[in-house]
Scaffold this motif. Structure first.
Motif, mmCIF file in Angstrom:
data_model
loop_
_atom_site.group_PDB
_atom_site.id
_atom_site.type_symbol
_atom_site.label_atom_id
_atom_site.label_comp_id
_atom_site.label_asym_id
_atom_site.label_seq_id
_atom_site.Cartn_x
_atom_site.Cartn_y
_atom_site.Cartn_z
ATOM 1 N N LEU A 2 0.830 -1.207 0.000
ATOM 2 C CA LEU A 2 0.000 0.000 0.000
ATOM 3 C C LEU A 2 0.867 1.261 0.000
ATOM 4 C CD1 LEU A 2 -2.870 1.139 0.136
ATOM 5 C CD2 LEU A 2 -2.701 1.048 2.627
ATOM 6 N N TYR A 3 1.917 1.250 0.803
ATOM 7 C CA TYR A 3 2.827 2.400 0.834
ATOM 8 C C TYR A 3 3.492 2.598 -0.520
ATOM 9 C CZ TYR A 3 7.042 5.096 1.806
ATOM 10 O OH TYR A 3 8.042 6.022 1.763
ATOM 11 N N LEU A 4 3.932 1.499 -1.130
ATOM 12 C CA LEU A 4 4.597 1.591 -2.430
ATOM 13 C C LEU A 4 3.649 2.108 -3.495
ATOM 14 C CD1 LEU A 4 7.278 0.890 -3.938
ATOM 15 C CD2 LEU A 4 6.259 -1.329 -4.462
ATOM 16 N N ALA A 5 2.398 1.619 -3.455
ATOM 17 C CA ALA A 5 1.430 2.018 -4.482
ATOM 18 C C ALA A 5 0.999 3.471 -4.333
ATOM 19 C CB ALA A 5 0.216 1.095 -4.434
ATOM 20 N N VAL A 6 0.835 3.919 -3.080
ATOM 21 C CA VAL A 6 0.289 5.263 -2.864
ATOM 22 C C VAL A 6 1.370 6.340 -2.948
ATOM 23 C CG1 VAL A 6 -0.876 6.746 -1.189
ATOM 24 C CG2 VAL A 6 -1.633 4.384 -1.510
ATOM 25 N N TYR A 7 2.495 6.120 -2.291
ATOM 26 C CA TYR A 7 3.493 7.174 -2.158
ATOM 27 C C TYR A 7 4.608 7.090 -3.202
ATOM 28 C CZ TYR A 7 1.284 8.161 2.304
ATOM 29 O OH TYR A 7 0.374 8.484 3.269
ATOM 30 N N GLN A 8 4.927 5.891 -3.653
ATOM 31 C CA GLN A 8 6.045 5.745 -4.576
ATOM 32 C C GLN A 8 5.606 5.666 -6.029
ATOM 33 O OE1 GLN A 8 9.224 5.910 -3.595
ATOM 34 N NE2 GLN A 8 8.585 6.181 -1.467
ATOM 35 N N LEU A 9 4.439 5.079 -6.288
ATOM 36 C CA LEU A 9 4.030 4.827 -7.666
ATOM 37 C C LEU A 9 2.875 5.703 -8.124
ATOM 38 C CD1 LEU A 9 4.173 0.917 -7.635
ATOM 39 C CD2 LEU A 9 5.955 2.527 -8.283
ATOM 40 N N LEU A 44 12.593 -7.116 -12.531
ATOM 41 C CA LEU A 44 14.040 -7.158 -12.727
ATOM 42 C C LEU A 44 14.418 -7.116 -14.208
ATOM 43 C CD1 LEU A 44 15.060 -9.817 -10.038
ATOM 44 C CD2 LEU A 44 15.282 -7.323 -9.906
ATOM 45 N N LEU A 45 13.677 -7.864 -15.037
ATOM 46 C CA LEU A 45 14.009 -7.898 -16.456
ATOM 47 C C LEU A 45 13.701 -6.568 -17.138
ATOM 48 C CD1 LEU A 45 12.819 -11.497 -17.408
ATOM 49 C CD2 LEU A 45 15.168 -10.679 -17.172
ATOM 50 N N LEU A 46 12.575 -5.953 -16.791
ATOM 51 C CA LEU A 46 12.261 -4.641 -17.363
ATOM 52 C C LEU A 46 13.264 -3.597 -16.906
ATOM 53 C CD1 LEU A 46 8.361 -4.484 -17.075
ATOM 54 C CD2 LEU A 46 9.731 -4.971 -19.100
ATOM 55 N N LEU A 47 13.686 -3.688 -15.663
ATOM 56 C CA LEU A 47 14.685 -2.757 -15.149
ATOM 57 C C LEU A 47 16.015 -2.929 -15.872
ATOM 58 C CD1 LEU A 47 14.679 -0.590 -12.882
ATOM 59 C CD2 LEU A 47 15.741 -2.311 -11.398
ATOM 60 N N ALA A 48 16.380 -4.199 -16.165
ATOM 61 C CA ALA A 48 17.652 -4.463 -16.836
ATOM 62 C C ALA A 48 17.628 -4.037 -18.299
ATOM 63 C CB ALA A 48 17.990 -5.947 -16.733
ATOM 64 N N THR A 49 16.463 -4.118 -18.935
ATOM 65 C CA THR A 49 16.370 -3.772 -20.349
ATOM 66 C C THR A 49 16.021 -2.314 -20.597
ATOM 67 O OG1 THR A 49 14.074 -4.586 -20.322
ATOM 68 C CG2 THR A 49 15.792 -6.111 -21.070
ATOM 69 N N GLY A 50 15.824 -1.534 -19.544
ATOM 70 C CA GLY A 50 15.575 -0.106 -19.701
ATOM 71 C C GLY A 50 14.148 0.261 -20.036
ATOM 72 N N VAL A 51 13.193 -0.619 -19.802
ATOM 73 C CA VAL A 51 11.783 -0.290 -20.047
ATOM 74 C C VAL A 51 11.306 0.611 -18.908
ATOM 75 C CG1 VAL A 51 9.457 -1.200 -20.337
ATOM 76 C CG2 VAL A 51 11.426 -2.454 -21.253
ATOM 77 N N PRO A 52 10.649 1.731 -19.206
ATOM 78 C CA PRO A 52 10.217 2.644 -18.138
ATOM 79 C C PRO A 52 9.098 2.037 -17.286
ATOM 80 C CG PRO A 52 9.374 3.374 -20.259
ATOM 81 C CD PRO A 52 10.329 2.256 -20.544
ATOM 82 N N MET A 53 8.928 2.604 -16.085
ATOM 83 C CA MET A 53 7.891 2.182 -15.132
ATOM 84 C C MET A 53 8.006 0.705 -14.806
ATOM 85 S SD MET A 53 4.621 4.400 -16.489
ATOM 86 C CE MET A 53 4.945 4.203 -18.238
ATOM 87 N N ALA A 54 9.245 0.218 -14.633
ATOM 88 C CA ALA A 54 9.451 -1.209 -14.394
ATOM 89 C C ALA A 54 8.835 -1.650 -13.071
ATOM 90 C CB ALA A 54 10.956 -1.519 -14.403
ATOM 91 N N THR A 55 8.953 -0.812 -12.042
ATOM 92 C CA THR A 55 8.409 -1.187 -10.728
ATOM 93 C C THR A 55 6.897 -1.313 -10.779
ATOM 94 O OG1 THR A 55 10.241 -0.004 -9.666
ATOM 95 C CG2 THR A 55 8.359 -0.589 -8.293
ATOM 96 N N LEU A 56 6.228 -0.339 -11.389
ATOM 97 C CA LEU A 56 4.772 -0.373 -11.484
ATOM 98 C C LEU A 56 4.308 -1.553 -12.326
ATOM 99 C CD1 LEU A 56 1.985 0.866 -11.000
ATOM 100 C CD2 LEU A 56 2.377 2.331 -12.988
#
Length: 372
Positions: free
Chosen positions: A96-103, A229-241
């Motif tokens: 919930l914290y990640l979704a509301v405050y970080q993303l 992890l794979l999206l982060l490694a390949t440079g795709v934006p909004m990988a965490t979301l």
């Protein structure tokens, strides 16, 4: 004087309450009225019933985590259940914290990216003569996000509906604390002669449900973390979301995978073709691992649901009961499938036992005749 006619024999009427005929008719009427009232009550209370079923599924997850923890920690079941509940609370609070405050900013960026991408698709269709040019881009966006707005409204309601989620968790915790108490309560409503069959079917269905949910959680974790992890490694934006959405949507097989794949590809191609191809490759890798590794392991240890049956149940229950029916489609179908299969085995075993008894009795009678 007029000729008197012979009267036909009298039949019992509604006032003859203790007559056998009247009692039978009242029983028939009571059965039909009860069926009609039960159906109407079920339709009226379907949302609370789905909340209770969701609570039972959550209890199955807690019980599975408690059993799994018992292989490592040799302590009482109550302590293990408390540890599992604390871990679940920490995970939900962190999500919930990640979704509301970080993303929060990434959610707005995702909506803007999807709007732009669908408008580009519309322009490409118009340029190739596949869509009427009279339909403007603003109309496409409005129609698209008219339905997307319903999804966003549901998300807002889901985040604000703390009471519904709290009720699911409270029911799940109470059932997980004393599962045998509620098991005996269900059995109490069944005739005594049928209770051994109920306990057998209940135990098998519960074991399969726990394994199915454990496998589903494993698949959600692998898909979510792997995609991130794979999206982060390949440079795709909004990988965490995208990783978080992929993990959450993995709870819905087939439909969830299609939605998450569409989101990943649209975001990837919003940058350039190369990033879009990387996004497609990430989606293919994650789904291949899930389809050829996680799903077969879960299917071997629990009920194996055919994909067409899963998809059909999700479409039907989703159309009837909304997002709650869509989320509970797989557990409900799994329980129904296992219960029907086990009941069929019980009936077959009884028939075979009766046939063996008949054969033994026939052989005994034949032997007695021969002795005579």
């Amino acid at each position: 004087m007029p000729e008197t006619k012979k009267r036909p024999p009298e039949k019992p009427g509604p006032s003859d309450l203790f007559h056998d005929f009247t009692a039978r008719e009242f029983k028939k009427a009571a059965v039909w009225i009860s069926m009609a009232g039960g159906t109407a009550l079920l339709c009226l209370l379907i949302q609370p019933i789905l909340l209770i079923i969701a609570g039972l599924v959550f209890a199955s997850l807690l019980d599975d985590g408690t059993r799994l923890l018992g292989r490592v920690l040799k302590i009482g079941r109550g302590y293990r259940l408390a540890i599992v509940c604390i871990c679940v609370a920490i995970f939900l609070a962190f999500t919930l914290y990640l979704a509301v405050y970080q993303l929060g900013g990434q959610l707005d960026a995702l909506q803007a990216t999807l709007t732009t991408q669908f408008i580009n698709i519309r322009d490409w269709l118009v340029s190739n003569g596949l869509m009427s040019p009279h339909v403007s881009s603003s109309d496409i966006a409005q129609r698209l996000f008219g339905s997307f707005g319903e999804v966003s409204a549901f998300v807002g309601n889901a985040l604000g509906a703390v009471s519904g989620g709290a009720m699911i968790m409270v029911i799940g915790i109470f059932v997980a604390i004393e599962p045998h108490l509620y098991e005996r309560g269900f059995a109490w409503m069944i005739p005594i002669a049928k209770r051994p069959d109920f306990y057998r079917i209940f135990n098998i269905a519960n074991n399969n449900l726990r394994r199915l949910m454990a496998g589903r959680l494993l698949g959600m974790a692998i898909e979510g973390v792997g995609t991130w992890l794979l999206l982060l490694a390949t440079g795709v934006p909004m990988a965490t979301l995208l990783g978080l959405l992929t993990g959450l949507l993995a709870f819905l097989p087939n439909i969830g995978a299609l939605i998450s794949g569409l989101l990943i590809c649209l975001v990837g191609f919003s940058q350039n073709v190369q990033t879009g191809l990387w996004a497609m490759g990430v989606y293919a890798i994650v789904q291949t691992i899930d389809g050829y590794l996680i799903v077969p392991i879960v299917a071997r240890r629990s009920v194996n649901l055919p994909p067409a049956l899963e998809l059909g149940a999700q479409i039907l229950l989703g159309a009837l009961f909304g997002i709650m029916g869509l989320a509970l489609a797989d557990p409900l179908v799994a329980i129904a499938k296992v219960s029907l299969e086990e009941y069929s085995k019980i009936v077959t075993e009884r028939e075979e036992h009766q046939q063996r008894n008949h054969v033994k009795q026939f052989m005994l009678n034949s032997r007695n005749k021969d002795d005579e």
